[in-house]
Design a protein around this motif. Structure first.
Motif, PDB file in Angstrom:
ATOM      1  N   GLU A 191       1.383  -1.049  -0.009  1.00 32.97           N
ATOM      2  CA  GLU A 191       0.200  -0.173  -0.104  1.00 32.97           C
ATOM      3  C   GLU A 191       1.334   1.459   0.201  1.00 32.97           C
ATOM      4  OE1 GLU A 191      -3.135   1.228  -0.606  1.00 32.97           O
ATOM      5  OE2 GLU A 191      -4.162  -1.185  -0.330  1.00 32.97           O
ATOM      6  N   ILE A 192       1.099   1.443  -1.441  1.00 27.24           N
ATOM      7  CA  ILE A 192       2.143   3.038  -1.095  1.00 27.24           C
ATOM      8  C   ILE A 192       1.014   3.958  -1.257  1.00 27.24           C
ATOM      9  CG2 ILE A 192       3.410   1.150  -1.970  1.00 27.24           C
ATOM     10  CD1 ILE A 192       4.221   1.576  -4.810  1.00 27.24           C
ATOM     11  N   TYR A 193       2.200   5.339  -1.665  1.00 27.21           N
ATOM     12  CA  TYR A 193       2.164   6.186  -1.404  1.00 27.21           C
ATOM     13  C   TYR A 193       1.669   7.208  -2.904  1.00 27.21           C
ATOM     14  CZ  TYR A 193       1.023  11.520   0.011  1.00 27.21           C
ATOM     15  OH  TYR A 193       0.854  12.837   0.492  1.00 27.21           O
ATOM     16  N   ASP A 194       1.013   7.544  -3.610  1.00 26.90           N
ATOM     17  CA  ASP A 194       0.858   7.370  -5.212  1.00 26.90           C
ATOM     18  C   ASP A 194      -0.198   8.951  -5.374  1.00 26.90           C
ATOM     19  OD1 ASP A 194      -1.435   5.588  -5.026  1.00 26.90           O
ATOM     20  OD2 ASP A 194      -0.922   4.747  -6.534  1.00 26.90           O
ATOM     21  N   PRO A 195       0.022   9.728  -4.984  1.00 28.35           N
ATOM     22  CA  PRO A 195      -0.980  10.720  -4.892  1.00 28.35           C
ATOM     23  C   PRO A 195      -0.971  11.065  -6.821  1.00 28.35           C
ATOM     24  CG  PRO A 195       0.379  12.259  -4.365  1.00 28.35           C
ATOM     25  CD  PRO A 195       1.286  10.388  -4.311  1.00 28.35           C
ATOM     26  N   PHE A 196      -0.032  10.990  -7.465  1.00 29.03           N
ATOM     27  CA  PHE A 196       0.477  11.031  -9.060  1.00 29.03           C
ATOM     28  C   PHE A 196       0.754   9.579  -9.760  1.00 29.03           C
ATOM     29  CE2 PHE A 196       0.951  14.697  -6.904  1.00 29.03           C
ATOM     30  CZ  PHE A 196       0.507  16.345  -7.996  1.00 29.03           C
ATOM     31  N   SER A 197       0.173   9.239 -11.083  1.00 35.87           N
ATOM     32  CA  SER A 197       0.623   7.534 -11.761  1.00 35.87           C
ATOM     33  C   SER A 197       1.992   7.840 -11.840  1.00 35.87           C
ATOM     34  CB  SER A 197      -0.311   8.591 -12.653  1.00 35.87           C
ATOM     35  OG  SER A 197       0.294   9.382 -14.052  1.00 35.87           O
ATOM     36  N   SER A 198       2.786   8.431 -11.637  1.00 35.34           N
ATOM     37  CA  SER A 198       4.249   8.701 -11.471  1.00 35.34           C
ATOM     38  C   SER A 198       5.150   8.045 -10.316  1.00 35.34           C
ATOM     39  CB  SER A 198       5.295   9.845 -12.345  1.00 35.34           C
ATOM     40  OG  SER A 198       4.686  11.006 -11.170  1.00 35.34           O
ATOM     41  N   PHE A 199       4.339   8.175  -8.892  1.00 35.35           N
ATOM     42  CA  PHE A 199       5.364   7.979  -7.656  1.00 35.35           C
ATOM     43  C   PHE A 199       5.139   6.107  -8.276  1.00 35.35           C
ATOM     44  CE2 PHE A 199       4.484  11.079  -4.924  1.00 35.35           C
ATOM     45  CZ  PHE A 199       4.959  11.940  -5.010  1.00 35.35           C
ATOM     46  N   GLN A 200       4.189   5.222  -8.457  1.00 34.32           N
ATOM     47  CA  GLN A 200       4.496   4.095  -8.223  1.00 34.32           C
ATOM     48  C   GLN A 200       5.891   2.935  -8.860  1.00 34.32           C
ATOM     49  OE1 GLN A 200       1.292   1.385  -9.354  1.00 34.32           O
ATOM     50  NE2 GLN A 200      -0.117   2.175  -7.915  1.00 34.32           N
ATOM     51  N   PHE A 201       5.914   3.845 -10.521  1.00 34.08           N
ATOM     52  CA  PHE A 201       7.638   2.943 -10.374  1.00 34.08           C
ATOM     53  C   PHE A 201       8.526   3.077  -9.662  1.00 34.08           C
ATOM     54  CE2 PHE A 201       5.028   3.644 -15.042  1.00 34.08           C
ATOM     55  CZ  PHE A 201       4.385   2.673 -14.869  1.00 34.08           C
ATOM     56  N   PRO A 202       9.023   4.385  -9.389  1.00 31.04           N
ATOM     57  CA  PRO A 202      10.614   3.973  -8.550  1.00 31.04           C
ATOM     58  C   PRO A 202      10.254   3.856  -7.167  1.00 31.04           C
ATOM     59  CG  PRO A 202       9.394   6.666  -9.032  1.00 31.04           C
ATOM     60  CD  PRO A 202       8.847   5.486 -10.274  1.00 31.04           C
ATOM     61  N   GLN A 203       8.912   3.930  -6.756  1.00 34.37           N
ATOM     62  CA  GLN A 203       8.724   3.472  -5.310  1.00 34.37           C
ATOM     63  C   GLN A 203       8.889   2.157  -5.361  1.00 34.37           C
ATOM     64  OE1 GLN A 203       5.734   4.953  -1.682  1.00 34.37           O
ATOM     65  NE2 GLN A 203       5.514   5.882  -3.906  1.00 34.37           N
ATOM     66  N   LEU A 204       8.013   1.152  -5.910  1.00 35.35           N
ATOM     67  CA  LEU A 204       8.048  -0.270  -6.317  1.00 35.35           C
ATOM     68  C   LEU A 204      10.203  -0.451  -6.287  1.00 35.35           C
ATOM     69  CD1 LEU A 204       5.022  -0.564  -8.354  1.00 35.35           C
ATOM     70  CD2 LEU A 204       5.513  -1.533  -5.663  1.00 35.35           C
ATOM     71  N   GLU A 205      10.259   0.493  -7.025  1.00 31.76           N
ATOM     72  CA  GLU A 205      11.970  -0.102  -7.677  1.00 31.76           C
ATOM     73  C   GLU A 205      12.828   0.525  -5.877  1.00 31.76           C
ATOM     74  OE1 GLU A 205      12.830   1.940 -10.549  1.00 31.76           O
ATOM     75  OE2 GLU A 205      11.055   1.161 -12.310  1.00 31.76           O
ATOM     76  N   SER A 206      12.462   1.145  -5.510  1.00 35.69           N
ATOM     77  CA  SER A 206      13.462   1.279  -4.416  1.00 35.69           C
ATOM     78  C   SER A 206      12.627   0.757  -3.414  1.00 35.69           C
ATOM     79  CB  SER A 206      13.133   2.896  -3.896  1.00 35.69           C
ATOM     80  OG  SER A 206      13.576   4.354  -4.682  1.00 35.69           O
ATOM     81  N   LEU A 207      11.486   0.351  -3.195  1.00 39.86           N
ATOM     82  CA  LEU A 207      11.436  -0.763  -1.704  1.00 39.86           C
ATOM     83  C   LEU A 207      11.848  -2.512  -2.624  1.00 39.86           C
ATOM     84  CD1 LEU A 207       7.541   0.282  -1.744  1.00 39.86           C
ATOM     85  CD2 LEU A 207       9.606   0.388  -0.428  1.00 39.86           C
TER      86      LEU A 207
END
Lengths: 397, 155
Positions: free
Chosen positions: A291-307
């Motif tokens: 359950e990740i913080y994604d107020p913009f459509s661009s937030f999932q990719f860098p975040q999933l990679e960093s996680l």
């Protein structure tokens, strides 16, 4: 260091909507508190301390409204603290509640907050005011333009397209349709996202979260108190970490930088600190829900990679192939619909933790993922600056 | 029995008007004074070798005081950019472009408007603002000693 086991035993949320005309701000927080206490089978007197999750107060328009909320959340006579780290507020507030108990200082803590982002038409003006008056405020920075800058840089680094971001929105809306609390629940197509009005390159309107009102509350207690609650399947806090970056985004995007603005790489540090506590060495194998913080459509990719769920630049292709779908994916990403479908800013990070906890408890309703043993919840705040990462599990160490 | 009917759409209107005077201080004051002369001064830390824009009193890497001023080049490279096409309350009328630019000789990037670029075709304009693109600093004729004294233009 001896730490106590800490469990989430109660979750309360109100539906996220543009307006809640039937209740005031504090009544929203109160209703979420009541719902969480009822869920846990506890009474206000069982709560030893209260953490209040409140970001900028200019949205709802009563300065430092935490003082207004004390009575409503039954904090009279108890220690009370407000936590604010911008968009990460709810993530930080949850971690403060966890640390209150893990430290041995308190046995049962309520973390609660509310927001009414649409109470003012000037929300992005308020968000522009978070930049310093000397060097950055004059250049129309707000949360939309700030994240557009990061998205443009990310696209350039990894060759990601607007359509790939649009598919994230399609998945989020599809998931939100099964979450009665989500604000935007109407399915959309890639074409509809692409055809929505341009706002700030590469964002169109549908790439951006709504301005939401609502409230969330969670009750946490020490492991030895769980038997006193009506919770039979608690969500145990297995790891919690946060990291702060320089306020200056321009410090994080050059050859000399020790962090990378486009990569949300604060999460690399926050996540692996939390994973170490939780005993997670292979996130993709050991975590079933993010359950990740994604107020913009661009937030999932860098975040999933960093996680640590995939390598740098790899998330978009996995997303395209359905790897982050609710059913049949390799990781269920934002089964709730996420922040793209509801963003009550002051509690959004708490909502991520709440929805992750419900997945562990097996109470996520239509969007319940099967065989969830561990879930990760994140939040981001400030100038893409504060990062929190929490791991919840169905067992303690 | 009479009851008072709740009115669901009843609201109370409010506005905040709050005034401030922000003290500029020595570091920003030095930077602003140089802007009046058409120069951009960056603070340098001899311990880390880092050159900062915006300037800092302390190096945030070495935790030593920034002990020198360096004149930044009046050209540099885009690190991130966007083109704003929607109106936000109290922000400039669209369209406009903003970019973080690392000026020559400086270790960090600083934000400003990019002017002189056709913005009607947004994807085409975005393609001209990719990271790595060279830009020049252009000072206005009237300089007030403020960050808005200059902007960027494509080289």
């Amino acid at each position: 260091m001896t730490q106590r086991n800490v469990a989430v035993v109660g979750v309360g949320q109100l539906p996220y909507r543009t307006h809640h005309a039937d209740r005031t701000y504090v009544e929203l927080a109160q209703d979420a508190t009541l719902a969480a206490l009822r869920h846990a089978g506890l009474a206000p007197d069982d709560v030893d301390a209260v953490v209040f999750s409140l970001a900028p107060t200019q949205f709802m328009g009563v300065n430092d409204a935490d003082k207004w909320a004390v009575d409503a959340v039954w904090a009279q006579g108890k220690p009370f603290m407000r936590v604010s780290t911008g968009g990460a507020t709810g993530g930080s507030a949850f971690q403060a509640a966890y640390q209150h108990i893990a430290s041995g200082m308190f046995r049962c803590v309520l973390v609660v907050g509310a927001d009414r982002v649409a109470e003012t038409p000037d929300a992005q003006h308020v968000l522009n005011l978070i930049w310093d008056r000397f060097y950055e405020h004059d250049f129309a920075l707000n949360t939309v333009t700030m994240t557009a800058l990061a998205a443009q840089r990310y696209m350039h680094r990894y060759g990601v397209t607007e359509e790939q971001f649009a598919r994230v929105v399609v998945r989020a809306r599809r998931n939100a349709a099964g979450n009665p609390n989500a604000h935007l629940r109407k399915p959309v197509t890639v074409a509809e996202v692409m055809d929505s009005p341009r706002v700030s390159w590469p964002f169109k309107r549908f790439d951006i979260c709504p301005r939401s009102s609502g409230a969330a509350a969670m009750v946490l207690c020490a492991g030895d108190m769980v038997a006193r609650t009506r919770c039979t399947r608690p969500a145990w806090v297995r790891g919690a970490s946060g990291i702060s970056h320089s306020v200056f985004m321009g410090d994080r995007m050059t050859y000399w930088s020790d962090s990378e603005f486009a990569d949300h790489d604060g999460f690399h540090h926050a996540a692996w600190a939390a994973y170490r506590q939780a005993g997670i060495v292979d996130p993709l194998r050991q975590i079933q829900v993010a359950e990740i913080y994604d107020p913009f459509s661009s937030f999932q990719f860098p975040q999933l990679e960093s996680l640590g769920f995939c390598g740098r630049g790899a998330a978009a292709a996995i997303s395209d192939a359905g790897g982050f779908d609710l059913d049949g994916g390799m990781l269920a990403v934002n089964p709730s619909g996420g922040t793209l479908c509801a963003n009550p800013i002051g509690v959004t990070g708490l909502v991520r933790a709440a929805d992750a906890a419900l997945q562990i408890m097996g109470e996520a309703g239509a969007n319940q993922v099967s065989n969830v043993h561990a879930a990760v919840a994140t939040a981001i705040g400030g100038s893409t600056q504060f990062f929190t990462c929490t791991v919840l599990g169905d067992d303690h160490a | 029995m009479t009851t008072t009917q709740a009115v669901d759409d009843d609201v109370i209107h409010g506005e905040w008007h709050v005034r401030y005077t922000y003290s500029v201080g020595k570091v920003a004051g030095t930077f602003f004074a140089a802007l009046r002369e058409g120069r951009i001064l960056a603070s340098r830390c001899s311990d880390s070798g880092l050159v900062y824009l915006p300037p800092r009193a302390y190096c945030e890497r070495s935790f030593q005081p920034c002990d020198g001023w360096v004149e930044a080049g009046l050209a540099g490279e885009i690190e991130a950019a966007t083109i704003v096409t929607a109106a936000f309350e109290h922000l400039p009328p669209p369209p406009y472009a903003i970019a973080y630019v690392r000026l020559d000789g400086v270790s960090t990037a600083m934000v400003n408007f990019v002017r002189g670029l056709a913005l009607s075709d947004v994807p085409a304009a975005a393609a001209r603002l990719r990271p790595g693109t060279r830009v020049n600093v252009v000072f206005g004729a009237q300089r007030a000693g403020r960050i808005t004294d200059f902007h960027y233009e494509l080289a």
